[in-house]
Design an enzyme around this catalytic site. Structure first.
Site, short mmCIF file in Angstrom:
data_model
loop_
_atom_site.label_atom_id
_atom_site.label_comp_id
_atom_site.label_asym_id
_atom_site.label_seq_id
_atom_site.Cartn_x
_atom_site.Cartn_y
_atom_site.Cartn_z
N ASP A 423 0.85 -1.19 0.00
CA ASP A 423 0.00 0.00 0.00
C ASP A 423 0.89 1.25 0.00
OD1 ASP A 423 -2.36 1.48 0.22
OD2 ASP A 423 -2.34 1.40 2.41
N GLU A 426 2.46 5.00 -4.06
CA GLU A 426 2.39 5.93 -5.22
C GLU A 426 3.72 6.62 -5.48
OE1 GLU A 426 0.13 5.62 -2.79
OE2 GLU A 426 -1.16 4.42 -4.08
N ASP A 512 -9.09 3.74 -1.84
CA ASP A 512 -10.08 4.12 -0.82
C ASP A 512 -11.34 4.72 -1.44
OD1 ASP A 512 -8.08 3.24 0.80
OD2 ASP A 512 -7.54 5.20 1.59
C1 GLC Z 1 -4.71 3.22 3.00
C2 GLC Z 1 -5.23 2.03 2.22
C3 GLC Z 1 -6.29 1.32 3.03
C4 GLC Z 1 -5.74 0.92 4.38
C5 GLC Z 1 -5.16 2.14 5.10
C6 GLC Z 1 -4.44 1.74 6.39
O1 GLC Z 1 -5.71 4.16 3.16
O2 GLC Z 1 -5.71 2.40 0.96
O3 GLC Z 1 -6.74 0.19 2.34
O4 GLC Z 1 -6.75 0.36 5.16
O5 GLC Z 1 -4.23 2.80 4.26
O6 GLC Z 1 -3.40 0.88 6.12
#
Ligand code: GLC
Length: 828
Positions: A423, A426, A512
C-alpha cells in the site's frame, strides 16, 4: 535550426494538481526530414530541428515510434516484459509528394507512411490498408526545449471512443476527457477526480467496429487530451523523456481482443494466481488484537460462509514498523497463523514502503548501512512522514534495494504468512501539518520532491522521471523476493499503485473508495477499464472503504463483486462492522448465497486466469470488448462479462428489485435462475429480488461449476458440473491443476475440451501427465434453456434413465460416467 515555431498553451485538466501542473509550453515542432536511414530492423529519420524519430515493427501488427528531441538515449523501459526483436523492415524512397513507406515482409503487414515535409508526420495503416491513426498536420510532434516537455496530436474522428488508461473514476469511454498520469494517494476520491493511484498510459480506440491500441511508454507525468480541447484531435505528451509509443493495429480483424493480446505480449501477463487467492477475502482497518482475527475466522466456519483469506492491516505491526509484530496485540503471530490454517484460512499482511527512521530498529539501520534508500537532491536520505512518523524509503528502482526489501519477506513467510499487500506506494507521504489549510487530493507535499534521486537501474534520474513506476517496482520487489524464497509457490501480491507491466507482479485494487451507490456503480467502468488495460486481477473494496454501507448496499455490492476477479471486503477504521453476517439473519443468508455463487464458479474463473496467462485474454470484460460491432454496447457501463460466457447485470440502485438488461447482438443468453432465453440485440426487464444477481450464460457455452464449498482446500475430489447453455454451437475449455506451484508449466495440468453441436455434447479430457490431486472429474452435465424434458437422453449411444428435469429453472441434469464422452445426445 527550428522551423515553424508554434506556441500554444496546454489546457489543464480539471485537477488541483498544484505545483505538479503542466507548465505552459513553448513548443518547437519537429520540422521536415533532413535525412532518412535504415538498419535491417529500424528506420531513422533525422529532422531539421535536430529531433530523431525511430520507427520499427515489433510484429507485423505492432509499430514502435520513438521521437527524441536530440540523440535518443539507451532504450530503457520498466513496462516492456522482455527484450524485443523487431522484424526486418522494407523502406521505399520518398515519392514525389515526399512520402516514405515502411513495412515488413509479412504477408499482411502494418504500413507506416512518413510524410517528410513541411513537418515530419506519421500515419499508420493496418495490414489490409485501413487507416489506423495519423498525426494531425496542424499540430506536429513537438518539444519544449525550456522544460523538456514533448507531445503529439493525432487526427480524431469525432465518433472514436477510448477505453483503458488504467484506474480512472470516469465514464466507460474516455472520449473528450483530459487524463493525467501521476500516481496519487486520493482517499475518498469523487467520481471524476484524476489522477488516482494507478496510471497505465495505454488505451484501446474503437471506431465503427474497428479498434486499435496505443501505449505511450513514458514514466514522467503525462497527459492525454482525448478530444476535450478539440473534438477533431487527441493529444498526448509528457513533462520529460521521449515521445515513445506503440501502435497496435489489431491485426486483420482489428478486434479489441487482438489489441490486448499484443499489448500483453509486450508488457507481460499475470501468472496463474494461487487458487486460494480467487476465494473470498475478509479485511478491515484493522482486525485487532489477534483474538479478534481468530474470532472472525471461526465465525465464518461456524456460520458456513465460504472464505479463504483474512487480511491484517497496519495495526498488527509494532508502531507501524514494517516486518514487525505488535508485542501487545499480536504477540504470537506464528500461533495465530497456524490456528487459522487449521480452519483453512490464509493470512495476508499489509507491507508499506516507508521504513521508520529509528536507530533502534534493525531494518532501518540495515537499509541505511546498505545505502538502499531514496536520496534527496542534496544527496541525503530522503525522509518524509507516513504512518510510523518520519520514514526512509527503499529505492525500488535499484536492483540492490529490491533484492534487500524482497528478502525481508522471509521472516513472514517462515511464520506462515501467505500473501502480501503493498500500500501507499504511489509513493504517498503525509504533507507537513498545516492546521489552517485543507489537504488537497493532489497536494504536491503528498509524495517525494520531484528532484529526489533514483538509481533507475543504471539510468539514474529524478523522482519526476520515476515516480510513476515506484509502486510497480515495489510490487516487483515483493513478487521476486517471495519467488526466490519460496520457489515452489505462487506469490500473491496486491498493490495500490502501478504502471504498465504491474500485472506481471500483482493484483490491483482501486484504493479508498466510498460506501455509496454511486461508487458501487463506478466499480464497473473502473474495473473493466483496468482489466482491458492489461491488468486481469482487479477488485474494489466491497461495501466502499470510507463510511458504513447499509445492509442493502453491502449485499448488492457483494453480489456485483462476486464475479469480479479480486473479491475482498475492506473497510476504514472506525466504520461499522462489515462481515457478511453483520446485518442480521436475512442478510446473512443472502450474503452467504452470494459468496457460494462465487465458489460454485471457481473452476470457470480459474480457467479464465489460465487462458489469460496463455494468450493475454481479459478475465473481466466490458461488453464492447466482445461485441465491437454492436454500438449499443459502446457506452454500456452497468453490465459486464466474466470471460466470454457469463453476462453479469448487478443491481446498482437502492430499492430496485428488477432491472433492465441489454443482451448484446450476435449471441443468445440463458437466464441463470430461470432458464429464460433472451435474443441478442434486445433489452429485457428482469426480476432482481434482493437475493438475486441477474446472471446469464451465453448460448453455446459450457461453464464448469462445482458445489458450494467453504474454502478452496475442499475443491480436490469434488465432482464438477458442466452447465451447458443450449441454442448455439460452441467450444469451451476447462483447465485444472494443483492450484499452486509451477507443475502446470511442465504439463502437470489437465485440459478438457468441450464441444456442443446441435443437441449433442462431447467431452475430451487430456490425461494429466501427473494426475494432480486437484483434478476434479466431471460428474454431471446440466443443460440450460430447455422448455420441456427431452424424450430421450443417450450417452455414447446408451439410453440414460437417471436424468432429472426441473421445470422451474428449465434445467436438465444428467450424470456422466467419465470425462471422455463422445456424445451426450438429447432427443427433443
Ligand atoms: C490506505 C489504504 C487502506 C488501508 C489504510 C491503512 O488508506 O488504501 O486500504 O486500510 O491505508 O493501512
Amino acid at each position: 535550426m527550428r522551423h515553424d515555431k508554434l506556441v500554444h498553451v496546454l489546457l489543464l485538466g480539471c485537477t488541483l494538481a498544484g505545483a505538479n501542473r503542466d507548465a505552459p509550453a513553448a513548443w518547437s515542432t519537429v520540422g521536415p526530414l533532413a535525412e532518412a536511414t535504415a538498419t535491417s530492423d529500424q528506420a531513422r529519420f533525422a529532422t531539421a530541428s535536430g529531433a530523431i524519430v525511430l520507427v520499427s515493427f515489433i510484429t507485423a501488427d505492432v509499430v514502435h515510434v520513438r521521437m527524441s528531441p536530440g540523440e535518443p538515449g539507451r532504450e530503457m523501459s520498466y513496462a516492456i516484459a522482455a527484450p524485443q526483436h523487431p522484424l526486418a523492415i522494407t523502406m521505399r524512397d520518398a515519392d514525389a509528394d515526399g512520402r516514405i513507406v515502411l513495412s515488413t515482409q509479412a504477408a499482411r503487414s502494418a504500413r507506416v507512411i512518413i510524410q517528410t515535409r513541411p513537418q515530419l508526420a506519421i500515419t499508420v495503416f493496418d495490414g489490409k490498408g485501413g487507416l489506423v491513426l495519423a498525426d494531425d498536420a496542424a499540430r506536429p510532434m513537438a518539444m519544449d526545449p525550456a522544460t523538456a516537455a514533448i507531445e503529439v496530436s493525432k487526427q480524431r474522428d469525432t465518433s472514436e471512443l477510448y477505453y483503458g488508461f488504467g484506474e480512472k473514476a470516469m465514464p466507460l469511454s474516455r472520449h473528450q476527457q483530459y487524463l493525467t498520469m501521476w500516481n496519487s494517494d486520493t482517499p475518498k476520491y469523487a467520481p471524476g477526480l484524476d489522477p488516482l493511484y494507478q496510471d497505465i498510459p495505454f488505451f484501446i480506440a474503437l471506431r465503427q467496429g474497428a479498434s486499435y491500441g496505443l501505449f505511450f511508454d513514458n514514466t514522467y507525468r503525462s497527459y492525454f487530451d482525448m478530444g476535450k480541447t478539440d473534438p477533431a484531435r487527441y493529444t498526448f505528451g509528457a513533462s520529460g523523456g521521449e515521445l515513445d509509443y506503440y501502435v497496435f493495429t489489431g491485426g486483420d480483424s482489428r478486434s479489441p481482443a487482438n489489441v490486448l493480446r499484443d499489448y500483453s505480449a509486450l508488457t507481460g501477463r499475470t501468472p496463474l494466481p494461487p487458487l486460494w487467492s480467487l476465494g473470498y477475502q475478509q479485511s478491515r482497518y484493522s482486525y485487532t488484537p489477534d483474538a479478534r482475527v481468530r474470532e472472525i475466522g471461526h465465525e465464518f466456519r461456524a456460520r458456513h460462509i465460504p472464505a479463504d483469506v483474512i487480511h491484517l492491516d497496519i495495526d498488527y505491526m509494532d508502531g507501524y514498523r514494517v516486518f514487525t509484530w505488535s508485542p501487545k496485540d499480536f504477540s504470537e503471530p506464528q500461533k495465530l497463523i497456524g490456528d487459522l490454517a487449521t480452519v483453512h484460512f490464509k493470512v495476508v499482511t499489509i507491507v508499506d514502503p516507508g521504513v521508520k527512521v529509528d536507530l533502534n530498529y534493525p531494518i532501518y539501520r540495515d537499509g541505511r548501512e546498505r545505502g538502499v534508500y531514496v536520496r534527496n537532491a542534496a544527496g541525503d536520505e530522503l525522509h518524509a512522514a507516513v504512518w510510523p512518523g518520519e520514514c526512509a524509503f527503499p529505492d525500488f528502482t535499484d536492483a540492490a534495494a529490491r533484492a534487500w526489501f524482497g528478502s525481508l519477506y522471509g521472516a513472514f513467510l517462515d511464520l506462515g504468512v501467505a500473501g502480501f499487500w503493498n500500500d501507499m506506494n504511489e509513493p504517498a507521504t503525509f504533507p507537513p501539518q498545516r492546521s489552517d489549510e485543507p489537504i488537497l487530493a493532489h497536494d504536491p507535499g503528498k509524495t517525494f520532491a520531484l528532484d529526489a534521486r533514483h538509481a533507475g537501474d543504471g539510468a539514474p534520474g529524478t523522482h519526476a522521471r520515476y515516480h510513476n513506476v515506484y509502486g510497480m517496482q515495489m510490487a516487483r520487489s515483493t513478487f521476486e523476493g517471495i519467488a526466490k524464497l519460496r520457489p515452489e509457490r505462487r506469490p500473491l501480491v496486491l498493490t495500490r499503485a502501478g504502471y504498465s507491466g504491474v500485472q506481471r507482479y500483482a493484483a490491483v485494487w482501486t484504493g479508498d473508495n466510498v460506501a455509496s451507490w454511486e461508487h458501487l456503480a463506478l466499480t464497473i467502468p473502473m474495473l473493466t477499464n483496468l482489466s482491458i488495460s492489461g491488468v486481469p486481477f482487479v477488485g474494489a473494496d466491497i461495501g466502499g472503504y470510507a463510511g458504513s454501507p447499509s445492509a442493502e448496499l453491502y449485499a448488492r455490492w457483494l453480489q456485483a463483486a462476486s464475479l469480479t476477479p479480486f473479491f475482498r471486503t475492506h473497510a476504514e477504521i472506525g466504520s461499522a462492522d462489515r462481515e457478511p453476517w453483520s446485518y442480521g439473519p436475512e442478510f446473512e443468508r443472502i450474503n452467504r448465497a452470494t459468496i457460494e455463487l462465487r465458489y460454485r464458479l471457481l473452476p470457470y474463473l480459474y480457467t479464465l486466469f489460465a487462458e489469460h496467462e496463455a494468450n493475454g485474454d481479459a478475465v473481466l470484460r466490458p461488453l464492447w470488448f466482445e461485441y465491437p460491432a454492436d454500438v449499443r454496447t459502446y457506452l454500456l457501463d452497468d453490465q459486464f462479462l466474466l470471460g466470454r460466457d457469463l453476462l453479469v447485470a448487478p443491481v446498482l440502485v437502492s430499492g430496485a428489485v428488477q432491472r433492465r438488461v441489454y443482451f448484446p447482438q450476435g449471441d443468445a443468453w440463458i437466464d441463470w435462475w430461470n432458464g429464460a432465453r433472451h435474443q441478442g440485440g434486445t433489452f429485457a426487464d428482469v426480476a432482481a429480488p434482493l437475493d438475486r444477481l441477474p446472471l446469464f450464460v451465453r448460448a453455446g457455452a459450457a461453464v464448469p461449476v462445482q458445489p458450494a464449498i467453504e474454502h478452496t482446500d475442499q475443491m480436490s475430489g469434488v465432482p464438477l458440473t458442466l452447465l451447458v447453455a443450449l441454442g448455439a454451437d460452441g467450444h469451451s475449455h476447462l483447465f485444472q491443476d494443483a492450484g499452486d506451484g509451477y507443475g502446470y508449466r511442465n504439463g502437470e495440468s489437465r485440459n478438457v475440451q468441450i464441444a456442443l453441436y446441435r443437441n449433442a455434447l462431447s467431452l475430451r479430457a487430456e490425461s494429466a501427465r501427473s494426475a494432480s490431486r486437484r483434478v476434479q472429474r466431471i460428474g454431471f452435465v446440466e443443460f440450460l434453456g430447455l422448455d420441456a424434458a427431452p424424450k430421450r437422453v443417450s450417452i455414447d449411444g446408451r439410453i440414460v434413465r437417471d436424468f432429472s428435469f426441473d421445470a422451474a429453472t428449465r434445467r436438465l441434469r444428467v450424470g456422466t460416467s467419465g470425462d471422455n464422452v463422445r456424445e451426450i445426445l438429447l432427443e427433443r
